[in-house]
Design a protein around this motif. Structure first.
Motif, PDB file in Angstrom:
ATOM      1  N   GLU A  98      -0.531  -8.789  61.118  1.00  0.00           N
ATOM      2  CA  GLU A  98       0.821  -8.232  61.104  1.00  0.00           C
ATOM      3  C   GLU A  98       0.804  -6.734  60.839  1.00  0.00           C
ATOM      4  O   GLU A  98       1.608  -5.988  61.401  1.00  0.00           O
ATOM      5  CB  GLU A  98       1.677  -8.960  60.060  1.00  0.00           C
ATOM      6  CG  GLU A  98       1.997 -10.397  60.435  1.00  0.00           C
ATOM      7  CD  GLU A  98       2.580 -10.514  61.837  1.00  0.00           C
ATOM      8  OE1 GLU A  98       3.579  -9.819  62.120  1.00  0.00           O
ATOM      9  OE2 GLU A  98       2.020 -11.273  62.662  1.00  0.00           O
ATOM     10  N   ASN A 156       2.434  -4.174  63.517  1.00  0.00           N
ATOM     11  CA  ASN A 156       3.548  -3.331  63.096  1.00  0.00           C
ATOM     12  C   ASN A 156       3.201  -1.852  63.187  1.00  0.00           C
ATOM     13  O   ASN A 156       4.051  -1.018  63.528  1.00  0.00           O
ATOM     14  CB  ASN A 156       3.965  -3.683  61.665  1.00  0.00           C
ATOM     15  CG  ASN A 156       4.623  -5.045  61.576  1.00  0.00           C
ATOM     16  OD1 ASN A 156       5.210  -5.535  62.547  1.00  0.00           O
ATOM     17  ND2 ASN A 156       4.537  -5.689  60.422  1.00  0.00           N
ATOM     18  N   ASN A 159       5.462   0.847  65.106  1.00  0.00           N
ATOM     19  CA  ASN A 159       6.164   1.898  64.368  1.00  0.00           C
ATOM     20  C   ASN A 159       5.636   3.293  64.694  1.00  0.00           C
ATOM     21  O   ASN A 159       6.397   4.262  64.643  1.00  0.00           O
ATOM     22  CB  ASN A 159       6.052   1.638  62.865  1.00  0.00           C
ATOM     23  CG  ASN A 159       6.766   0.365  62.442  1.00  0.00           C
ATOM     24  OD1 ASN A 159       7.752  -0.032  63.053  1.00  0.00           O
ATOM     25  ND2 ASN A 159       6.262  -0.292  61.403  1.00  0.00           N
TER      26      ASN A 159
END
Length: 266
Positions: A209, A213, A217
């Protein structure tokens, strides 16, 4: 011999040579970042020969080194050239991980560790940093596992500087390709990840994760890896760098699942 890649918006990736078994050059790197203040940050340390074209170019850009205000070392096990680069630019503030502080306790380290939130806040106008989640930065009793690291993102150039966690294989000789299965142009997750994952439930999920992410981002246009090159999206527009990293992540899914099953009750 080192060479400097100008990736735009004040980000320069310095490519160096690092040979294993004195035979195979797997590459290494440093980066020079021009901050909004006009000063410079040097990220990681590699051998820069005095009087070489790269050395002369750095001196020219930085007012003979006087504008290099900080030297930031991100990977606990990238240590070979720390003292020589510090000697070259002795007035620059020196930042490192806990392992660097311990190994070189004679150097004038700043108190903010590069893996800490305190360090992140110091330069948040120019960069973001992220520590690999679910991975140990130092694997007990095994100094050969270098999968965990601190990644740095330069906001103005949209460039990521990463040491061992992610690799971009800019050139793989035929024999090495046959022996390892790796190919030129491949983005890969460090092969030691199975040994670096924390031995507890949830570590593999946290790593997966975190990686997903991060590359959602961060709007990444340049991926600069120690081993063994820099991948620039302007030269390789399809698939995107984020897509290529996520594809590399999918290649270690079996390793992550095996770890999750092994430690599901711990």
């Amino acid at each position: 011999m080192s060479k400097i890649l100008d990736l735009g918006n004040g980000f320069y990736n310095i490519r160096g040579i690092f040979k294993i078994f004195r035979l195979v050059d797997v590459g290494t790197h440093s980066s020079l970042i021009k901050l909004k203040s006009g000063k410079f940050m040097m990220v990681d340390c590699i051998h820069i020969e005095n009087g070489s074209p790269a050395h002369s170019q750095i001196l020219e850009m930085t007012q003979n080194g006087n504008d290099i205000e900080s030297i930031v070392i991100l990977h606990p096990f990238h240590t070979v050239s720390i003292k020589s680069v510090h000697s070259m630019f002795p007035n620059a503030k020196l930042y490192g991980t806990q392992r660097h502080h311990t190994l070189f306790n004679d150097l004038p380290w700043q108190p903010e560790l590069t893996e800490s939130e305190d360090f992140k806040k110091l330069f948040e106008d120019d960069i973001d940093v992220s520590v690999s989640k679910g991975l140990l930065l130092e694997v007990p009793n095994n100094p050969n596992v270098h999968s965990g690291s601190v990644l740095l993102y330069h906001k103005a150039s949209k460039s990521v500087h990463v040491d061992d966690t992610i690799g971009y294989l800019s050139h793989v000789p035929g024999l090495i390709s046959l022996m390892t299965g790796y190919s030129t142009g491949q983005v890969m997750i460090h092969p030691g990840i199975s040994q670096a994952l924390e031995k507890r439930s949830g570590a593999a999920d946290e790593f997966r994760e975190w990686m997903k992410n991060l590359f959602v981002n961060w709007d990444v246009k340049n991926l600069c890896t120690a081993h063994s090159g820099a991948l620039c999206e302007k030269d390789n527009p399809v698939p995107s760098i984020s897509e290529r990293v996520l594809e590399a992540l999918s290649q270690v899914e079996n390793t992550l699942k095996h770890h999750s099953n092994k430690y599901k009750d711990s």
